[in-house]
Design a protein around this motif. Structure first.
Motif, PDB file in Angstrom:
ATOM      1  N   UNK A  66       0.845  -4.502  -1.473  1.00  0.00           N
ATOM      2  CA  UNK A  66      -0.393  -3.900  -1.969  1.00  0.00           C
ATOM      3  C   UNK A  66      -1.421  -4.985  -2.283  1.00  0.00           C
ATOM      4  N   UNK A  67      -1.008  -6.028  -2.984  1.00  0.00           N
ATOM      5  CA  UNK A  67      -1.920  -7.132  -3.308  1.00  0.00           C
ATOM      6  C   UNK A  67      -2.438  -7.818  -2.046  1.00  0.00           C
ATOM      7  N   UNK A  68      -1.539  -8.072  -1.085  1.00  0.00           N
ATOM      8  CA  UNK A  68      -1.925  -8.713   0.171  1.00  0.00           C
ATOM      9  C   UNK A  68      -2.961  -7.837   0.884  1.00  0.00           C
ATOM     10  N   UNK A  69      -2.685  -6.539   0.947  1.00  0.00           N
ATOM     11  CA  UNK A  69      -3.610  -5.609   1.610  1.00  0.00           C
ATOM     12  C   UNK A  69      -4.991  -5.667   0.984  1.00  0.00           C
ATOM     13  N   UNK A  70      -5.033  -5.603  -0.345  1.00  0.00           N
ATOM     14  CA  UNK A  70      -6.327  -5.679  -1.029  1.00  0.00           C
ATOM     15  C   UNK A  70      -7.023  -7.006  -0.758  1.00  0.00           C
ATOM     16  N   UNK A  71      -6.251  -8.084  -0.673  1.00  0.00           N
ATOM     17  CA  UNK A  71      -6.857  -9.408  -0.465  1.00  0.00           C
ATOM     18  C   UNK A  71      -7.524  -9.537   0.901  1.00  0.00           C
ATOM     19  N   UNK A  72      -7.108  -8.716   1.850  1.00  0.00           N
ATOM     20  CA  UNK A  72      -7.742  -8.751   3.170  1.00  0.00           C
ATOM     21  C   UNK A  72      -8.752  -7.619   3.340  1.00  0.00           C
ATOM     22  N   UNK A  73      -9.002  -6.909   2.244  1.00  0.00           N
ATOM     23  CA  UNK A  73      -9.990  -5.834   2.274  1.00  0.00           C
ATOM     24  C   UNK A  73      -9.487  -4.553   2.903  1.00  0.00           C
ATOM     25  N   UNK A  74      -8.169  -4.376   2.928  1.00  0.00           N
ATOM     26  CA  UNK A  74      -7.579  -3.189   3.544  1.00  0.00           C
ATOM     27  C   UNK A  74      -7.044  -2.239   2.477  1.00  0.00           C
ATOM     28  N   UNK A  75      -7.061  -0.967   2.798  1.00  0.00           N
ATOM     29  CA  UNK A  75      -6.432   0.032   1.952  1.00  0.00           C
ATOM     30  C   UNK A  75      -4.930  -0.017   2.241  1.00  0.00           C
ATOM     31  N   UNK A  76      -4.098  -0.315   1.252  1.00  0.00           N
ATOM     32  CA  UNK A  76      -2.664  -0.469   1.514  1.00  0.00           C
ATOM     33  C   UNK A  76      -2.019   0.790   2.104  1.00  0.00           C
ATOM     34  N   UNK A  77      -2.454   1.946   1.652  1.00  0.00           N
ATOM     35  CA  UNK A  77      -1.884   3.196   2.167  1.00  0.00           C
ATOM     36  C   UNK A  77      -2.218   3.362   3.644  1.00  0.00           C
ATOM     37  N   UNK A  78      -3.467   3.137   3.973  1.00  0.00           N
ATOM     38  CA  UNK A  78      -3.890   3.283   5.370  1.00  0.00           C
ATOM     39  C   UNK A  78      -3.250   2.222   6.256  1.00  0.00           C
TER      40      UNK A  78
END
Length: 90
Positions: A66-78
């Motif tokens: 989740x943190x990695x996803x947010x760090x790349x500007x991505x929605x973790x769920x999507x």
């Protein structure tokens, strides 16, 4: 019982599914135009942390995903949904 659990955990560390998950993260990072250093800076971690994740030397847990996803500007769920959808077993 514990030994069996640990053996299974070690085996799952290097599964094709896990490698595919990490490859999806790498592709998403690159699509966002970010370097490993950019992600590391956003996470407040050294670049080696990201390199170890992307090199499958360090196992990523769900909170870190989740943190990695947010760090790349991505929605973790999507992001996860797209990875599952692209998985032949998905």
């Amino acid at each position: 019982m514990l030994q069996s659990f640990l053996e299974q955990a070690v085996k799952s560390f290097h599964t094709q599914e896990y490698a595919d998950l990490i490859q999806g993260l790498i592709e998403a990072r690159k699509s966002a135009g970010l370097t490993q250093q950019d992600v590391a800076d956003a996470l407040g971690k050294p670049q080696s942390y990201v390199a170890k994740i992307e090199g499958c030397e360090r196992r990523l847990d769900i909170a870190e995903f989740i943190d990695y996803s947010h760090s790349i500007g991505a929605n973790p769920t999507e992001l996860f949904r797209s990875m599952v959808k692209n998985n032949p077993k998905g």
